[in-house]
Write an enzyme that holds these catalytic residues in place. Structure first.
Site, mmCIF file in Angstrom:
data_model
loop_
_atom_site.group_PDB
_atom_site.id
_atom_site.type_symbol
_atom_site.label_atom_id
_atom_site.label_comp_id
_atom_site.label_asym_id
_atom_site.label_seq_id
_atom_site.Cartn_x
_atom_site.Cartn_y
_atom_site.Cartn_z
ATOM 1 N N LYS A 72 12.532 14.234 23.165
ATOM 2 C CA LYS A 72 12.511 13.572 21.855
ATOM 3 C C LYS A 72 13.809 13.868 21.095
ATOM 4 O O LYS A 72 14.413 12.993 20.485
ATOM 5 C CB LYS A 72 11.294 14.060 21.048
ATOM 6 C CG LYS A 72 9.977 13.524 21.587
ATOM 7 C CD LYS A 72 8.748 14.271 21.072
ATOM 8 C CE LYS A 72 7.500 13.738 21.784
ATOM 9 N NZ LYS A 72 6.267 14.478 21.497
ATOM 10 N N GLN B 167 3.872 18.970 17.713
ATOM 11 C CA GLN B 167 3.545 18.793 19.129
ATOM 12 C C GLN B 167 2.169 19.385 19.459
ATOM 13 O O GLN B 167 1.871 20.519 19.091
ATOM 14 C CB GLN B 167 4.649 19.456 19.994
ATOM 15 C CG GLN B 167 4.524 19.208 21.484
ATOM 16 C CD GLN B 167 4.744 17.740 21.884
ATOM 17 O OE1 GLN B 167 5.463 16.998 21.214
ATOM 18 N NE2 GLN B 167 4.121 17.327 22.970
ATOM 19 N N ASP C 283 3.424 9.727 14.768
ATOM 20 C CA ASP C 283 2.512 9.865 15.910
ATOM 21 C C ASP C 283 1.314 8.931 15.763
ATOM 22 O O ASP C 283 0.608 8.664 16.742
ATOM 23 C CB ASP C 283 1.948 11.299 15.948
ATOM 24 C CG ASP C 283 2.583 12.157 17.024
ATOM 25 O OD1 ASP C 283 3.007 11.598 18.049
ATOM 26 O OD2 ASP C 283 2.640 13.381 16.824
#
Ligand code: GUN
Length: 297
Positions: free
Chosen positions: A56, A100, A123
């Site tokens: 990322k 995460q 997300d």
């Protein structure tokens, strides 16, 4: 002679094309005064999570995004995480926030995900965004499901009226992709069945799939005896299995037995190089779109 039409759904190439398009659009946005910014928090040293976060970070740099990555010890407190998220929620340089997953056991995942501003939730995991997804209202959508729809669209795979069978009911993939695939939209409009660990005769359902989405996390669990001829297969699994013939001691494989299932399918994603790269591309797209929205406020 085998003249069967077969498409390899190349997520790596599609992701590269999307990122190229995004790079050009990002340059224009930066010229107008807004550089998209993504903040990522990683707790602990789980090897797979570390690889994803590095990837990322690399994509952000390649696109010219502002990138902040905090790597903290697994023992970090929930209070400290919530404080950090709050700082990013009010930071004008940050348009996307990602914590995460999975989080260490002592952290309440629900509380952390709820603390992220829905506007910066790139997300798409916040209940507000998941509720909007279910209702068909525009909002940040979870990256893997969004990437699957994008990949099907890029390869002009017909979805309307098709039977889509999803295997797996995770919050990250199974539930959101189920809700995306039945939407009355151009690249969905499917009849959807969702199967999970309590499905006793999985083959009964998978054999009916025109489009099969496997997101179970079990190496090569779907075999060719479980699918019908001409099925379109989306393999979300990325599993490590021991392989002494490889220098690193393992190989990556999906939830689908690619070698046998690809012989019956009309289209299939490889692992690696299928859904994985699309997830990253969609994260970049969500961050760009978020920055666009903030730039207009
Ligand atoms: N862990 C595995 N996939 C994801 C993802 O898409 N987002 C976050 N935040 N964590 C993950």
């Amino acid at each position: 002679m085998n003249d069967r039409k077969f498409i390899l759904l190349d997520g790596k190439a599609s992701s590269a094309a999307i990122k190229e398009e995004l790079k050009i659009k990002t340059e224009a946005l930066i010229s107008s005064g807004t550089r998209p910014g993504l903040a990522v928090l990683l707790l602990g040293e789980d090897p797979a999570s570390s690889v994803y976060v590095r990837s990322k970070e690399k994509s952000c740099k390649a696109l010219g995004f502002h990138s902040v990555v905090q790597r903290w010890a697994a023992e970090s407190s929930e209070e400290k995480i919530l404080e950090q998220v709050e700082k990013w929620n009010s930071d004008d340089k940050i348009h996307g926030i990602l914590v995460q997953l999975p989080l260490p056991k002592h952290i309440n995942e629900e509380k952390v995900l709820l603390s992220i501003s829905p506007d910066k939730d790139v997300d798409g995991f916040h209940p507000v965004n998941l509720g909007k997804l279910m209702l068909g209202i525009e909002a940040h959508q979870p990256c893997t499901p969004k990437g699957i729809v994008e990949l099907l669209a890029r390869y002009n795979i017909e979805t309307s009226g098709k039977h889509c069978v999803v295997v797996g009911r995770s919050n990250i993939v199974g539930k959101p992709i189920t809700n995306l695939m039945y939407q009355k939209s151009q690249h969905a409009n499917c009849i959807v069945t969702i199967c999970h660990s309590a499905t006793s005769d999985l083959s009964y359902f998978t054999k009916q799939a025109d489009i099969l989405i496997a997101a179970i996390g079990r190496p090569e669990m779907i075999g060719s005896d479980m699918v019908k001829d001409g099925v379109v297969v989306i393999d979300v699994g990325i599993n490590r299995v021991d392989d002494v013939s490889r220098e690193r001691g393992y190989r990556l494989c999906g939830d689908v037995d690619f070698d046998s299932v690809s012989k019956k399918s009309s289209a299939i994603t490889p692992v690696p190089g299928g859904v994985g790269p699309m997830t990253i591309a969609m994260l970049m797209q969500n961050t760009y779109e978020s920055a666009m929205r903030f730039s207009k406020i």
